[in-house]
Design an enzyme around this catalytic site. Structure first.
Site, PDB file in Angstrom:
ATOM      1  N   HIS A  88       0.820  -1.221   0.000  1.00  0.00           N
ATOM      2  CA  HIS A  88       0.000   0.000   0.000  1.00  0.00           C
ATOM      3  C   HIS A  88       0.849   1.265   0.000  1.00  0.00           C
ATOM      4  O   HIS A  88       0.347   2.342  -0.327  1.00  0.00           O
ATOM      5  CB  HIS A  88      -0.993  -0.004   1.176  1.00  0.00           C
ATOM      6  CG  HIS A  88      -0.404   0.352   2.505  1.00  0.00           C
ATOM      7  ND1 HIS A  88      -0.066  -0.592   3.451  1.00  0.00           N
ATOM      8  CD2 HIS A  88      -0.098   1.547   3.059  1.00  0.00           C
ATOM      9  CE1 HIS A  88       0.406  -0.004   4.513  1.00  0.00           C
ATOM     10  NE2 HIS A  88       0.405   1.316   4.304  1.00  0.00           N
ATOM     11  N   ASP A 118      -0.064  -7.471   1.498  1.00  0.00           N
ATOM     12  CA  ASP A 118       0.430  -6.098   1.635  1.00  0.00           C
ATOM     13  C   ASP A 118       1.955  -6.047   1.663  1.00  0.00           C
ATOM     14  O   ASP A 118       2.542  -5.258   2.408  1.00  0.00           O
ATOM     15  CB  ASP A 118      -0.147  -5.435   2.887  1.00  0.00           C
ATOM     16  CG  ASP A 118      -0.034  -3.902   2.821  1.00  0.00           C
ATOM     17  OD1 ASP A 118       0.207  -3.373   1.726  1.00  0.00           O
ATOM     18  OD2 ASP A 118      -0.170  -3.259   3.888  1.00  0.00           O
ATOM     19  N   SER A 195       4.854   2.783   7.727  1.00  0.00           N
ATOM     20  CA  SER A 195       4.462   1.598   6.962  1.00  0.00           C
ATOM     21  C   SER A 195       5.614   1.110   6.097  1.00  0.00           C
ATOM     22  O   SER A 195       6.255   1.898   5.388  1.00  0.00           O
ATOM     23  CB  SER A 195       3.259   1.916   6.066  1.00  0.00           C
ATOM     24  OG  SER A 195       2.110   2.123   6.826  1.00  0.00           O
TER      25      SER A 195
END
Length: 365
Positions: A88, A118, A195
């Site tokens: 993402h 992911d 992230s």
């Protein structure tokens, strides 16, 4: 020379002078063993953590394209320039660049992406620069053990946060809707931009990739999630080797039915999935399953009917396509599975062997 100061006053002045020296700018308080470990891990591992910048083209209200930047984190996992991050983080990027610890920046090539877990892999050419990768931990994890997260929160590269493992074996949802299992929950501060960065143990080994936070406000509130090391390594190995993750395929599509809907149609089940499509030459095509052939209109709803209703695969109940996908997610091609279904009120079953989808079979094996 005879001192006129009383001995006690002399001792007090000497102690005060030493105290002032000890708290001056040049002095440094001794670190605890845990603090020293934090310092050592940061020195050892921070050079392997990178900042990722993406550029995507967006359209404004007048349909004019403009570039939009995004930021994230990543970890170098091989000396030849392979970097792991979250899928993402890349989004719909047309351009991706990687900034190393020394502020040098390089264009990155997307090696492979797996939205269902992911995870994504990038590769950079560091122009002969020596890269020091992180290694994956081989030791078991325990709730309560210390963890460290290094990343690029809010674009502030090289940030360290420390916490513990709050829980193991959590489930989170990927943006595709797929359930990512065996996830690590931590209270180490994780914020937007973290992230894709590594979650480390006290030996500086990577135990996971920071992926999500649970926060109504969008900031870190002590509930962060990292995709576990074994999951990351398995996905990374396939992305590096094949450019994609090789997963078996059943070749069936369907729509989940609720218990009240099943009862309305007189089907003797509490849960199930109406078969709405079967791909040609797929494992499901070899079972003889019947596809829904008509529609039932209930107000604004259009419900497919007339097909078989799968309610179980092997010993796992099926209420939706997600249940089927989750069950076969980690299976191997050639694995035999048994589908349990209802046709015209009768419970039947059929066995077939999973296979890779045609586009994978046609790949470079």
């Amino acid at each position: 020379m005879i001192s006129l100061w009383p001995p006690r006053l002399k001792l007090w002045v000497k102690f005060t002078f030493l105290l002032i020296l000890g708290t001056g700018q040049g002095a440094q308080a001794a670190l605890s063993a845990d603090e020293q470990n934090n310092v050592d891990i940061y020195k050892k591992s921070s050079a392997a953590v990178v900042n990722i910048t993406t550029v995507s083209l967006r359209e404004d209200f007048f349909f004019q394209a403009y570039p939009e930047k995004g930021v994230g984190s990543g970890a170098i996992i091989r000396k030849d320039g392979y970097v792991v991050t979250n899928d993402h983080v890349l989004g719909r990027a047309q351009k991706v660049s990687v900034t190393l610890h020394d502020k040098s920046e390089y264009p990155a090539k997307i090696v492979g992406r797996d939205p269902d877990t992911d995870i994504a892999v990038l590769k950079i050419d560091a122009l002969g620069k020596s890269l020091t990768p992180l290694s994956f931990s081989q030791t078991a994890l325990a709730v309560g053990q210390k963890v460290l997260a290094i990343g690029n929160p809010f674009g502030l590269g090289g940030s360290l946060s420390v916490g513990i493992i709050s829980s193991l074996g959590r489930d989170i949802k990927a943006q595709t809707g797929h359930t990512i299992k065996d996830v690590i929950q931590t209270d180490a501060a994780i914020n937007p931009g973290n992230s894709g960065g590594p979650l480390l143990n006290s030996d500086g080994e990577m135990i996971g990739v920071n992926a999500q936070i649970f926060s109504p406000s969008g900031g870190g509130h002590g509930v962060g999630f990292a995709i576990s090391g074994p999951t990351v390594k398995k996905i990374v190995d396939q992305l590096v080797q094949f450019g994609q993750v090789l997963r078996p395929w059943l070749g069936v599509e369907g729509v989940g039915f609720s218990a009240p809907l099943l009862q309305q149609f007189g089907v003797p089940l509490e849960h199930g999935m109406m078969v709405t499509g079967i791909y040609k030459n797929s494992p499901a095509a070899r079972t003889g399953l019947k596809v829904a052939d008509r529609e039932y209109h209930a107000g604004f709803r259009v419900i497919p009917v007339g097909g078989d209703i799968i309610y179980q695969i092997d010993d796992r109940k099926v209420s939706s396509m997600e249940d089927l996908r989750d069950y076969i997610f980690d299976k191997k091609s050639g694995t035999a599975v048994t589908l349990h279904y209802v046709r015209n009120g009768k419970k039947l079953q059929a066995t077939t062997k999973l296979a890779f989808p045609p586009q994978v079979r046609a790949g470079s094996f």
